[in-house]
Every structure is written in structure tokens, then in C-alpha cells.
Design an enzyme around this catalytic site. Structure first.
Site, PDB file in Angstrom:
ATOM      1  N   LYS A 211      51.302  30.847  33.094  1.00  0.00           N
ATOM      2  CA  LYS A 211      50.304  32.019  33.092  1.00  0.00           C
ATOM      3  C   LYS A 211      49.908  32.153  31.682  1.00  0.00           C
ATOM      4  O   LYS A 211      50.499  32.716  30.846  1.00  0.00           O
ATOM      5  CB  LYS A 211      50.894  33.332  33.670  1.00  0.00           C
ATOM      6  N   ARG A 216      39.703  34.288  31.337  1.00  0.00           N
ATOM      7  CA  ARG A 216      39.275  33.554  32.630  1.00  0.00           C
ATOM      8  C   ARG A 216      37.975  32.920  32.506  1.00  0.00           C
ATOM      9  O   ARG A 216      37.007  33.691  32.040  1.00  0.00           O
ATOM     10  CB  ARG A 216      39.322  34.616  33.630  1.00  0.00           C
ATOM     11  N   GLU A 260      41.155  28.931  32.477  1.00  0.00           N
ATOM     12  CA  GLU A 260      41.254  29.730  31.255  1.00  0.00           C
ATOM     13  C   GLU A 260      41.020  28.950  29.907  1.00  0.00           C
ATOM     14  O   GLU A 260      41.339  27.924  29.819  1.00  0.00           O
ATOM     15  CB  GLU A 260      42.974  30.123  30.991  1.00  0.00           C
ATOM     16  N   ARG A 372      42.306  39.792  46.014  1.00  0.00           N
ATOM     17  CA  ARG A 372      43.667  39.762  45.513  1.00  0.00           C
ATOM     18  C   ARG A 372      44.451  39.061  46.596  1.00  0.00           C
ATOM     19  O   ARG A 372      45.209  39.815  47.294  1.00  0.00           O
ATOM     20  CB  ARG A 372      44.023  41.325  45.162  1.00  0.00           C
ATOM     21  N   LYS A 378      51.873  36.970  40.365  1.00  0.00           N
ATOM     22  CA  LYS A 378      52.028  36.676  38.974  1.00  0.00           C
ATOM     23  C   LYS A 378      53.549  37.457  38.600  1.00  0.00           C
ATOM     24  O   LYS A 378      53.925  38.539  38.888  1.00  0.00           O
ATOM     25  CB  LYS A 378      51.003  37.435  38.153  1.00  0.00           C
TER      26      LYS A 378
END
Length: 529
Positions: A211, A216, A260, A372, A378
Site C-alpha cells: 500500500k 491515486r 498511484e 467500498r 487495507k
């Protein structure tokens, strides 16, 4: 439709806790709206302007004219006036913008003024976010919720979907398809407490990805034409020429991908998030910034490839297709495993490399744009500090009449306190009720001012994602994504008092660097035990 109807409904929504009741009342209002009005109402009740930004904030709204006695403003008229304010520029534009704003507020009733103020300052807080609004649009149009969700996902614009659904019904929704150059709302992640929890939730074998602590973006490419969009669907292509060139090297004719961008040190480790954010948001010469502060793209998902949408394909199939397109330096580190020990080692490696944590992802989940999704979890360390409350602000919207946004301070070596930021996140209704009474008893000055100064006697436990440099606060530091875990009390987290001797020191930047190996932050100046 009058603005008054929208303002009144906003107040009603803020006072309503039932999700079903919110959906029903919004649907009732939308059912009476003309198609052109529906797009505006959906945007406003979602807390957004149709223009996105018009450059009006708190400072411009401090001295408002007396409100009108009767409602006369139509929503289309107000939307047009806001648009004119946003597009006014050039010599003397500040005075013109100010006059346009005052004319608008002078024609608004008191309830309408309050609604516009909250809308323009991003402080609507009425509990009518995208999920509620999507349900309400489906009910108002009499169409299946899944069809509305799909159209909103592909268009990235629920307001436009509402207009089409109310005007054209099911046939009009067919126009909403994934189109290169038109961003879609990104898929979001839920939270897992640990990698073991993530693996168990997804049923065993899953993919773990680093992560990254970056920004983003959504990548669209057709031939040599490349477009880059933010998480909020803003076009930022011109700001990142180095990323555009990197995308042109991908082995694809057409694609839409999720990624990202991040600023890297020479050794390949990430720069602090503040460096990435500063570069990402900078309006300086992009060509110069591309050389002096370059951003690197890391692509982690695929939505479209060479004429074929792949959103509904299983995740592992999307990743296999994606990996064949990318050079090694544009790929996210990924591990597929069902072994908890291997997952822990992968997380430890990500943290050691300076990353934020890991994502745990289902191998079979589709790309749930705009949602979501349960297929993404995460996992990242939680850092906490005990900090003292120096002041508190009166809330607005559903928190009106309660003390909400707390100013956070840590003890200095001199014995005083220095502010590190503020937060209103993580507070339950019970906490808000308790702290309003408690903080009023600690007021060290007028309690009717917007910011109420307090005697530094109340300690709160604050979770945060990291520490960054800040010129806003005297310590030169600020906490990232601070949220309240609890208020220190003798019977649990919600308790009336605790010694401020335990509030953490800010005597050095080093003392506030997150310790990735621990969930609790222990600073050099903490008392023993």
C-alpha cells in the site's frame, strides 16, 4: 423548485438518523424535480457544487447581509449565480465576485443562507453521501438500484445519471458505458485489523500488495493520447508530463488503469507523503517539476484493455493482463498466499521499505467502481498519542449545538503545550454529548465564541497515520488523518479526567516519527511505566 425546499430537506436529513427515512425523503423531493433541477439537487445534497469549486470559503462568508423574509430563489437560478461567481476573473474580479455573492445571499432566507454557507465551505454533514443518494435516485426514478449504481459507476457522475433516469427511464441508462477519457469513480477498500484478519475474511488465499503512500490516479490511454484523473475525477494530465510519457511506454493501444503516483528517493524508497502531495498539487511549471521532483506511476488494476471492458473479470485475470503490459518499475509488489506467516513477512517488508502498509485482495472479485468493495481490505499500523485538548469548536449540521472539533496539544520541555492539529473524526454521539458538558466546565474564556479555549486538563487518545512538517502550527509538525480513539476516564476510554503529565512531548521531530514496529507510540520524554 425553490432553494428553500432543498435547504429545509437538508436540515431534516441532518436531524434524521434512519437511512431509510433519508432515502425516502430525498426520493420524494427528486420525484417533484424537473430533470435539470434533479442534477443540481443531487449534487448539493451530496455536499458538492455542480461547478466543483468556485473559490469561495469561510473568509468570504464572514459578513453576510440580512436574510430575505420570503423564499424567491430557484435552484437553477442559484446554480447559475454560483457558476458566474466561479468564472469571474480578471482586473477588478474580486470586487465583482464579492458583489455577486452578497447579492445571492441577500436574496436568500436565513435557512437558505445557512445551507449555502455549509455547502460552500464543505460542511454539510447531513449523512446523505453517495450510497444514500444512489438509493434515492433509484426510488425516485422507479428503476432497479443495480442499474443506477452501474450507470453512476461508469459515468462517475450520479447527478447526470439522475437527470437521465428521471427524464428517460431505463433506456436512458444505456448511454452510460466506460469511455476512454471519461473517468469512473474508483473502487475503495474496507479495513482489516491484521493480515490474518484479511486472509480469514477473504476465505484463505488472497493477494497482498504494497500500500503506497502516494496519490491515486486513473490512467486513460488511446493511442498516444493520455489522460490522468484524480480520485475525485479531476483532470491533472497537464501537471504530470513525466507520468504521461511513462504511460506511453506501456504495451497497449487502449487502456484504463488504476494507479498511484509517488515521489521516490534515489534509492527507490518513498519520499514523505508531503513531498508527493506538494508535487501533485503544484501549479508551477510541470516541465521543470518533472525534472526536479518527478513522480513515478505504479499501476495495480485494469478496467479496460484494447476495446474490451474488464471490470467484471476476476481480479487475478485482470492482474495477469496488466502485468503483460507494464515494465518492472511500474508494477506494484504482490504476493499470492494463504499462509499467515508469509503474509506477516510481506507486511514487514513493505513497512521496512517505507510503505504505508498492505492491501489484501480477493483473487475473484470484480472491480467495483465507486464502491467500498468487500474484495479489498487495507492493513496498516495504527499509531496513537495521548494529547491534551487546548480548545474546541462548536459543531455544525448534525453536530450543531455540540462542541466538536478539538485542538490537540502535546507537552513541551518547558512545561507548556504546543498545538499539533485538530480533529472531529472518530467521535460517537455519546462522546459528543459527554465532551460538550465536560469542555464547557473547562472553558477558559467565552463559551459562546466559535472557538472555546480550555484549561489544559483533558487528555484524549488520538490515532494518526503519520507526522508531517507544517507551517500552520508552532511545533512545525502536524498529525496526518488524526482521529479520536477515546477520552481518558477512570472507568474506560470515556472518562472525565486524566493527568496531562502524560500528554506526549513535541521537543523534537524525531520524537514524533511513527514507530512501525509498535502499535503504541512511546516517546523519549514519557515517564517510566
Amino acid at each position: 423548485m425553490h432553494l428553500q425546499a432543498v435547504a429545509a430537506l437538508s436540515d431534516e436529513l441532518a436531524a434524521t438518523s434512519s437511512r431509510g427515512a433519508k432515502v425516502a425523503r430525498i426520493a420524494e423531493l427528486l420525484a417533484t424535480a424537473q430533470p435539470a433541477e434533479a442534477a443540481i439537487v443531487v449534487a448539493w445534497l451530496s455536499g458538492e457544487l455542480t461547478q466543483r469549486q468556485i473559490g469561495v470559503g469561510w473568509a468570504a462568508l464572514r459578513d453576510l447581509p440580512q436574510p430575505a423574509s420570503e423564499p424567491t430563489l430557484a435552484v437553477t437560478e442559484v446554480d447559475d449565480r454560483l457558476g458566474r461567481i466561479g468564472t469571474t476573473s480578471g482586473t477588478g474580479s474580486q470586487a465583482v465576485r464579492r458583489q455577486l455573492l452578497m447579492n445571492l445571499f441577500g436574496a436568500a432566507t436565513g435557512q437558505e443562507q445557512a445551507f449555502l454557507t455549509r455547502l460552500l465551505t464543505g460542511d454539510l454533514r447531513q449523512g446523505a453521501l453517495a450510497g444514500v443518494m444512489t438509493d434515492a435516485v433509484a426510488r425516485a426514478a422507479g428503476l432497479p438500484l443495480a442499474d443506477i449504481r452501474r450507470a453512476a459507476m461508469l459515468s462517475g457522475d450520479l447527478a447526470r445519471v439522475a437527470t437521465a433516469a428521471l427524464a428517460g427511464g431505463a433506456d436512458a441508462l444505456g448511454e452510460f458505458r466506460l469511455r476512454i477519457g471519461h473517468p469512473v469513480s474508483p473502487m475503495l477498500a474496507q479495513t482489516a485489523t491484521s493480515v490474518e484478519d484479511g486472509l480469514a475474511t477473504l476465505g484463505g488465499e488472497a493477494a497482498l500488495e504494497w500500500k503506497l503512500d502516494g496519490a491515486r490516479i486513473q490512467i486513460h490511454r488511446s493511442g498516444s493520447e493520455v489522460a490522468l484523473f484524480t480520485r475525485t475525477l479531476d483532470d491533472v494530465t497537464s501537471r504530470m508530463p513525466e507520468v504521461v510519457e511513462a504511460v506511453r511506454r506501456f504495451d497497449a493501444r487502449e487502456l484504463v488503469a488504476d494507479a498511484e503516483v509517488i515521489a521516490l528517493r534515489p534509492d527507490g524508497r518513498p519520499q514523505p507523503f508531503q513531498v508527493t502531495a506538494s508535487r501533485f498539487g503544484s501549479r508551477s511549471d510541470p516541465a521543470v517539476l518533472a525534472r526536479t521532483a518527478p513522480l513515478s506511476p505504479f499501476v495495480f488494476d485494469l478496467l479496460h484493455l484494447d476495446g474490451r471492458d474488464v471490470l467484471d473479470s476476476p481480479a487475478d485475470a485482470r492482474w495477469r493482463a496488466l502485468d503483460g503490459l507494464l515494465p518492472e518499475d511500474a508494477r506494484i509488489s504482490r504476493l499470492v498466499t494463504a499462509d499467515a506467516a508469509a503474509a506477516r513477512d510481506f507486511l514487514a517488508g513493505a513497512l521496512a521499505h517505507g510503505q504505508e502498509g498492505v492491501m489484501v485482495k480477493s483473487l475473484t472479485a470484480p472491480y467495483e467502481a465507486g464502491r467500498r468493495g468487500a474484495g479489498w481490505l487495507k492493513v496498516k499500523p495504527v499509531h496513537t498519542l495521548d494529547l491534551v485538548v487546548l480548545a474546541v469548536e462548536w459543531g455544525s449540521g448534525r453536530r450543531k449545538g455540540k462542541l466538536s472539533n478539538i485542538h490537540l496539544g502535546a507537552r513541551e520541555e518547558t512545561g507548556g503545550f504546543v498545538m499539533l492539529g485538530k480533529t472531529f473524526k472518530g467521535m460517537t454521539d455519546a462522546m459528543l454529548d459527554w465532551q460538550t458538558e465536560r469542555f464547557l466546565s473547562l472553558a477558559d474564556g467565552p463559551a459562546d465564541s466559535w472557538v472555546v479555549r480550555l484549561r489544559p486538563e483533558q487528555v484524549v487518545e488520538i490515532a494518526f497515520d503519520g507526522v508531517q512538517r507544517s507551517s500552520r502550527y508552532p511545533a512545525g509538525l502536524a498529525l496526518r488523518f488524526a482521529r479520536c480513539c477515546g477520552i481518558a476516564t477512570t472507568s474506560g476510554r470515556l472518562r472525565p479526567t486524566r493527568s496531562t503529565q502524560s500528554a506526549r512531548s513535541t521537543s523534537s521531530r524525531r520524537s514524533l516519527e511513527p514507530n512501525q514496529d509498535r502499535q503504541r507510540q512511546q516517546l523519549p520524554t514519557d515517564p517510566p511505566g
